[in-house]
Design an enzyme around this catalytic site. Structure first.
Site, short mmCIF file in Angstrom:
data_model
loop_
_atom_site.label_atom_id
_atom_site.label_comp_id
_atom_site.label_asym_id
_atom_site.label_seq_id
_atom_site.Cartn_x
_atom_site.Cartn_y
_atom_site.Cartn_z
CD GLU A 1 -1.86 -0.61 4.87
OE1 GLU A 1 -1.41 0.03 4.67
OE2 GLU A 1 -0.77 -1.89 4.51
CB THR B 1 -0.93 -2.57 0.24
OG1 THR B 1 -1.85 -4.51 -0.05
CG2 THR B 1 -1.18 -2.70 1.64
CE1 TYR B 2 -0.75 -0.74 -8.68
CE2 TYR B 2 1.60 -0.82 -8.37
CZ TYR B 2 0.33 -1.13 -8.95
OH TYR B 2 0.28 -0.58 -10.55
CB ALA C 1 6.63 -4.98 -3.92
CG HIS D 1 -1.48 1.47 -0.81
ND1 HIS D 1 -1.14 1.38 0.13
CD2 HIS D 1 -2.82 2.53 0.08
CE1 HIS D 1 -1.93 1.35 0.71
NE2 HIS D 1 -2.53 1.76 1.12
CG ASP E 1 10.08 -0.99 -0.71
OD1 ASP E 1 10.75 0.15 -0.09
OD2 ASP E 1 9.72 -1.63 0.65
CB ALA F 1 6.49 9.42 -3.50
CG HIS G 1 12.88 5.48 3.43
ND1 HIS G 1 13.94 5.75 2.21
CD2 HIS G 1 11.80 5.04 3.49
CE1 HIS G 1 13.05 4.95 1.71
NE2 HIS G 1 11.99 4.14 1.92
CD GLN H 1 2.22 -9.44 12.52
OE1 GLN H 1 0.98 -9.96 13.54
NE2 GLN H 1 1.65 -8.13 12.22
P1 FAD Z 1 9.71 8.69 -1.12
O1 FAD Z 1 9.15 9.84 -0.54
O2 FAD Z 1 10.15 8.69 -3.06
O3 FAD Z 1 11.08 8.53 -0.92
C1 FAD Z 1 11.40 8.10 -0.63
C2 FAD Z 1 13.31 8.16 -0.33
O4 FAD Z 1 13.26 8.94 -0.90
C3 FAD Z 1 13.46 8.71 1.43
O5 FAD Z 1 14.83 7.83 1.80
C4 FAD Z 1 13.61 9.53 0.66
O6 FAD Z 1 14.04 10.60 2.52
C5 FAD Z 1 14.13 10.12 -0.40
N1 FAD Z 1 14.06 11.11 -0.89
C6 FAD Z 1 12.05 11.49 -1.94
N2 FAD Z 1 12.32 12.68 -1.96
C7 FAD Z 1 13.75 12.93 -2.64
C8 FAD Z 1 14.61 13.91 -3.38
N3 FAD Z 1 13.34 15.08 -4.38
N4 FAD Z 1 15.71 13.32 -3.23
C9 FAD Z 1 16.22 12.92 -2.76
N5 FAD Z 1 15.97 12.06 -1.92
C10 FAD Z 1 14.74 11.87 -2.60
N6 FAD Z 1 4.81 -0.28 -0.51
C11 FAD Z 1 4.66 -0.99 -1.87
O7 FAD Z 1 5.57 -1.60 -2.52
N7 FAD Z 1 3.03 -0.90 -2.09
C12 FAD Z 1 2.88 -0.40 -0.76
O8 FAD Z 1 1.41 -0.48 -1.24
C13 FAD Z 1 2.99 0.52 0.11
N8 FAD Z 1 1.92 0.73 1.20
C14 FAD Z 1 2.73 1.29 1.95
C15 FAD Z 1 1.83 2.68 2.83
C16 FAD Z 1 2.90 3.40 3.54
C17 FAD Z 1 1.64 3.89 5.00
C18 FAD Z 1 4.48 3.34 4.09
C19 FAD Z 1 4.49 4.57 4.95
C20 FAD Z 1 4.90 2.45 3.12
C21 FAD Z 1 4.42 1.42 2.44
N9 FAD Z 1 5.30 1.09 1.32
C22 FAD Z 1 4.69 0.14 -0.09
C23 FAD Z 1 6.59 1.10 1.10
C24 FAD Z 1 7.05 2.15 0.59
O9 FAD Z 1 6.65 2.16 -0.61
C25 FAD Z 1 8.51 2.10 0.90
O10 FAD Z 1 9.05 2.32 2.08
C26 FAD Z 1 10.04 2.96 -0.31
O11 FAD Z 1 10.39 2.27 -0.09
C27 FAD Z 1 9.20 4.42 0.03
O12 FAD Z 1 8.61 5.01 -0.26
P2 FAD Z 1 7.76 6.42 -0.65
O13 FAD Z 1 6.49 6.35 -1.42
O14 FAD Z 1 7.68 6.92 0.79
O15 FAD Z 1 8.71 7.23 -1.37
#
Ligand code: FAD
Length: 287
Positions: free
Chosen positions: A18, A49-50, A52, A79, A111, A125, A149, A212
């Protein structure tokens, strides 16, 4: 190339990196030298990455993902976050990806940004995964959290929500960083019980400086095993020793993960070619 095809071979562990775009006030070219060195290590793919905030961040992500693929000869994954994007903004970004030959997207909610009212077009997502599949021929990945999470109340609801994301079209998962492999193995078992059968890559962050560590723990809540804390405490005032100890710790994690048959290793390179080189050299014959 669609990255799903990489996981079809059961004889090889996928090894990916990444990287991130430079801050808005730095020219985009400022990272090209480092990214070229990182790509010269021939990972299976590099993800970018993208921002925030989600607003206007896509052009740099797209530009860098395109550069990696076209000029540095490595498959890229862009991303894409949706919490601060309208449907129209996502359409424009997908069009941009399409025009530039990007075939792989890591679909994320992103986030919440303090003080910024989230857009309501995509709540999770999973909704973005489904939308991307309906609007283009992309390979779609999703994020997962071995230590749950931060917003989730418990492991069960977190893994059931993850299942919804896979059902919505996440073809491959990349995990949040972790420092204790036992935590990751426990997560894999929960995922299996929940009927999640897509490949899961383990996210490994080589910790190379004290700042870090503090940042990572406050941002993602990764727990620090006593062995890790001891190493970091011993070398915290010796930057080179701390860097080497961080690399050694990551290598040890990776060796154990590969021996346990993990689908892939996703290395958070922090745009640092030295660290990526040391780790790649140490593990490349094991993959
Ligand atoms: P989701 O999968 O939508 O989950 C978010 C929360 O909602 C979780 O608590 C989940 O349990 C809950 N949830 C999901 N679906 C439902 C539903 N149907 N009903 C009720 N609750 C639900 N951030 C950036 O800004 N830019 C990046 O490039 C970036 N890259 C990342 C790469 C990786 C590998 C990882 C692990 C994280 C990255 N992040 C990035 C951080 C990420 O955006 C955050 O962790 C964010 O808070 C959650 O994103 P998610 O896609 O996992 O969300």
């Amino acid at each position: 190339m669609k990255i799903s095809t990489l996981f079809e071979s059961k004889d090889k562990t996928v090894f990916s990196f990444e990287v991130f775009p430079p801050k808005k006030d730095s020219p985009i070219e400022s990272v090209y030298g480092r990214l070229e060195e990182i790509c010269a290590l021939s990972p299976d793919f590099v993800s970018v990455t993208y921002g925030a905030g989600g607003t206007g961040g896509h052009s740099r992500t797209c530009e860098i993902a395109t550069k990696i693929k076209r000029d540095f000869g490595v498959e890229s994954v862009a991303h894409l976050t949706c919490v601060n994007s309208t449907r129209q903004m996502i359409d424009e970004t997908l069009e941009d990806f399409k025009q530039n030959g990007i075939e792989n997207i890591l679909a994320l909610r992103g986030d919440y940004v303090p003080g910024v009212e989230p857009k309501r077009d995509f709540r999770y997502a999973s909704e973005l995964c489904a939308y991307i599949h309906a609007h283009g021929d992309f390979d779609v990945s999703g994020a997962c959290y071995p230590e749950v999470h931060l917003e989730s109340s418990d492991e069960v609801s977190d893994v059931l929500n993850l299942r919804k994301k896979v059902d919505a079209g996440a073809q491959h998962l990349i995990s949040q960083l972790f420092f204790d492999n036992a935590v990751f193995y426990g997560f894999l078992q929960r995922a299996k019980i929940a009927g999640i059968n897509v490949p899961v890559e383990a996210g490994i962050m080589p910790v190379t400086n004290k700042k870090q560590i503090e940042r990572m723990v406050s941002l993602c809540g990764a727990s620090l095993p006593p062995k890790f804390v001891k190493i970091m405490q011993k070398y915290e005032s010796r930057p080179e020793a701390l860097r080497d100890a961080g690399i050694a710790y990551a290598v040890e994690q990776i060796v154990d993960l590969i021996a346990n048959g993990v689908d892939g290793i996703h290395l958070y390179t922090m745009n640092n070619p030295y660290v990526a080189q040391k780790i790649t050299q140490a593990v490349k014959t094991l993959l």
